[in-house]
Design a protein around this motif. Structure first.
Motif, PDB file in Angstrom:
ATOM      1  N   SER A 183       0.835  -1.205   0.000  1.00  0.00           N
ATOM      2  CA  SER A 183       0.000   0.000   0.000  1.00  0.00           C
ATOM      3  C   SER A 183       0.869   1.254   0.000  1.00  0.00           C
ATOM      4  O   SER A 183       2.062   1.215   0.328  1.00  0.00           O
ATOM      5  CB  SER A 183      -0.899   0.017   1.234  1.00  0.00           C
ATOM      6  OG  SER A 183      -0.115   0.232   2.401  1.00  0.00           O
ATOM      7  N   SER A 184       0.246   2.370  -0.331  1.00  0.00           N
ATOM      8  CA  SER A 184       0.950   3.654  -0.302  1.00  0.00           C
ATOM      9  C   SER A 184       1.430   3.978   1.103  1.00  0.00           C
ATOM     10  O   SER A 184       2.535   4.482   1.285  1.00  0.00           O
ATOM     11  CB  SER A 184       0.040   4.776  -0.803  1.00  0.00           C
ATOM     12  OG  SER A 184      -0.253   4.614  -2.159  1.00  0.00           O
ATOM     13  N   LEU A 185       0.594   3.688   2.083  1.00  0.00           N
ATOM     14  CA  LEU A 185       0.969   3.957   3.472  1.00  0.00           C
ATOM     15  C   LEU A 185       2.178   3.126   3.882  1.00  0.00           C
ATOM     16  O   LEU A 185       3.120   3.637   4.496  1.00  0.00           O
ATOM     17  CB  LEU A 185      -0.212   3.681   4.401  1.00  0.00           C
ATOM     18  CG  LEU A 185       0.017   3.956   5.884  1.00  0.00           C
ATOM     19  CD1 LEU A 185       0.392   5.417   6.115  1.00  0.00           C
ATOM     20  CD2 LEU A 185      -1.219   3.603   6.677  1.00  0.00           C
ATOM     21  N   GLU A 186       2.173   1.846   3.523  1.00  0.00           N
ATOM     22  CA  GLU A 186       3.294   0.973   3.874  1.00  0.00           C
ATOM     23  C   GLU A 186       4.576   1.437   3.189  1.00  0.00           C
ATOM     24  O   GLU A 186       5.638   1.503   3.818  1.00  0.00           O
ATOM     25  CB  GLU A 186       2.971  -0.469   3.467  1.00  0.00           C
ATOM     26  CG  GLU A 186       4.018  -1.473   3.879  1.00  0.00           C
ATOM     27  CD  GLU A 186       3.657  -2.898   3.476  1.00  0.00           C
ATOM     28  OE1 GLU A 186       4.494  -3.782   3.716  1.00  0.00           O
ATOM     29  OE2 GLU A 186       2.562  -3.122   2.925  1.00  0.00           O
ATOM     30  N   VAL A 236       9.899   4.181   3.198  1.00  0.00           N
ATOM     31  CA  VAL A 236      10.765   5.146   2.505  1.00  0.00           C
ATOM     32  C   VAL A 236      11.051   6.363   3.380  1.00  0.00           C
ATOM     33  O   VAL A 236      12.092   6.996   3.248  1.00  0.00           O
ATOM     34  CB  VAL A 236      10.127   5.561   1.159  1.00  0.00           C
ATOM     35  CG1 VAL A 236      10.896   6.673   0.492  1.00  0.00           C
ATOM     36  CG2 VAL A 236      10.029   4.357   0.237  1.00  0.00           C
ATOM     37  N   GLY A 237      10.123   6.679   4.272  1.00  0.00           N
ATOM     38  CA  GLY A 237      10.308   7.835   5.146  1.00  0.00           C
ATOM     39  C   GLY A 237       9.785   9.127   4.539  1.00  0.00           C
ATOM     40  O   GLY A 237      10.317  10.200   4.814  1.00  0.00           O
ATOM     41  N   ILE A 238       8.749   9.020   3.695  1.00  0.00           N
ATOM     42  CA  ILE A 238       8.092  10.202   3.147  1.00  0.00           C
ATOM     43  C   ILE A 238       6.586  10.071   3.389  1.00  0.00           C
ATOM     44  O   ILE A 238       6.118   9.012   3.797  1.00  0.00           O
ATOM     45  CB  ILE A 238       8.395  10.408   1.640  1.00  0.00           C
ATOM     46  CG1 ILE A 238       7.874   9.247   0.788  1.00  0.00           C
ATOM     47  CG2 ILE A 238       9.884  10.622   1.422  1.00  0.00           C
ATOM     48  CD1 ILE A 238       8.056   9.460  -0.704  1.00  0.00           C
ATOM     49  N   SER A 239       5.860  11.131   3.122  1.00  0.00           N
ATOM     50  CA  SER A 239       4.422  11.105   3.401  1.00  0.00           C
ATOM     51  C   SER A 239       3.665  10.327   2.330  1.00  0.00           C
ATOM     52  O   SER A 239       4.115  10.252   1.178  1.00  0.00           O
ATOM     53  CB  SER A 239       3.877  12.535   3.469  1.00  0.00           C
ATOM     54  OG  SER A 239       3.842  13.099   2.175  1.00  0.00           O
ATOM     55  N   PRO A 240       2.510   9.777   2.702  1.00  0.00           N
ATOM     56  CA  PRO A 240       1.659   9.116   1.702  1.00  0.00           C
ATOM     57  C   PRO A 240       1.246  10.071   0.575  1.00  0.00           C
ATOM     58  O   PRO A 240       1.068   9.652  -0.560  1.00  0.00           O
ATOM     59  CB  PRO A 240       0.448   8.649   2.510  1.00  0.00           C
ATOM     60  CG  PRO A 240       0.952   8.512   3.902  1.00  0.00           C
ATOM     61  CD  PRO A 240       1.980   9.597   4.055  1.00  0.00           C
ATOM     62  N   VAL A 241       1.113  11.356   0.881  1.00  0.00           N
ATOM     63  CA  VAL A 241       0.779  12.348  -0.146  1.00  0.00           C
ATOM     64  C   VAL A 241       1.886  12.401  -1.203  1.00  0.00           C
ATOM     65  O   VAL A 241       1.614  12.456  -2.397  1.00  0.00           O
ATOM     66  CB  VAL A 241       0.550  13.744   0.483  1.00  0.00           C
ATOM     67  CG1 VAL A 241       0.426  14.815  -0.584  1.00  0.00           C
ATOM     68  CG2 VAL A 241      -0.678  13.725   1.374  1.00  0.00           C
ATOM     69  N   ASN A 242       3.132  12.361  -0.759  1.00  0.00           N
ATOM     70  CA  ASN A 242       4.241  12.382  -1.716  1.00  0.00           C
ATOM     71  C   ASN A 242       4.295  11.094  -2.532  1.00  0.00           C
ATOM     72  O   ASN A 242       4.632  11.130  -3.720  1.00  0.00           O
ATOM     73  CB  ASN A 242       5.569  12.650  -1.018  1.00  0.00           C
ATOM     74  CG  ASN A 242       5.734  14.106  -0.659  1.00  0.00           C
ATOM     75  OD1 ASN A 242       5.116  14.973  -1.270  1.00  0.00           O
ATOM     76  ND2 ASN A 242       6.541  14.377   0.333  1.00  0.00           N
ATOM     77  N   ILE A 243       3.957   9.972  -1.934  1.00  0.00           N
ATOM     78  CA  ILE A 243       3.876   8.722  -2.695  1.00  0.00           C
ATOM     79  C   ILE A 243       2.811   8.875  -3.783  1.00  0.00           C
ATOM     80  O   ILE A 243       3.026   8.499  -4.942  1.00  0.00           O
ATOM     81  CB  ILE A 243       3.541   7.518  -1.780  1.00  0.00           C
ATOM     82  CG1 ILE A 243       4.706   7.216  -0.827  1.00  0.00           C
ATOM     83  CG2 ILE A 243       3.180   6.286  -2.612  1.00  0.00           C
ATOM     84  CD1 ILE A 243       5.964   6.688  -1.487  1.00  0.00           C
ATOM     85  N   SER A 244       1.677   9.461  -3.438  1.00  0.00           N
ATOM     86  CA  SER A 244       0.609   9.684  -4.405  1.00  0.00           C
ATOM     87  C   SER A 244       1.080  10.586  -5.543  1.00  0.00           C
ATOM     88  O   SER A 244       0.796  10.321  -6.716  1.00  0.00           O
ATOM     89  CB  SER A 244      -0.606  10.304  -3.716  1.00  0.00           C
ATOM     90  OG  SER A 244      -1.607  10.589  -4.662  1.00  0.00           O
TER      91      SER A 244
END
Length: 81
Positions: free
Chosen positions: A17-20, A25-33
């Protein structure tokens, strides 16, 4: 010559998942998105390296390049700049 982000495919293949991924990675889920959707101006090599380590993949699995014709065939139009 659009750059295409394939992070969503790699994450789906790894069932992550994005959260996982964000936690690993140590970044926010928003940045993953933002990375998944290509709505970013750049990505740090350290972030790319951490994503590859977490997903056990190569940078080319996450980032792809298409010429304009390929992109239009795949997505219908060129991305807005």
């Amino acid at each position: 010559m659009p750059i295409v982000m394939r992070l969503d495919r790699v994450m789906a293949d790894r069932k992550m998942s994005s959260l996982e991924l964000a936690e690993k990675v140590g970044i926010s889920p928003v940045n993953i998105s933002r990375i998944k959707t290509g709505r970013l101006k750049g990505i740090r090599f350290s972030t790319l390296e951490a994503m590859c380590e977490a997903l056990h993949c190569k940078p080319g699995d996450i980032i792809d390049w298409m010429d304009d014709e390929e992109y239009i065939a795949a997505f219908g139009a060129l991305p807005e700049e």
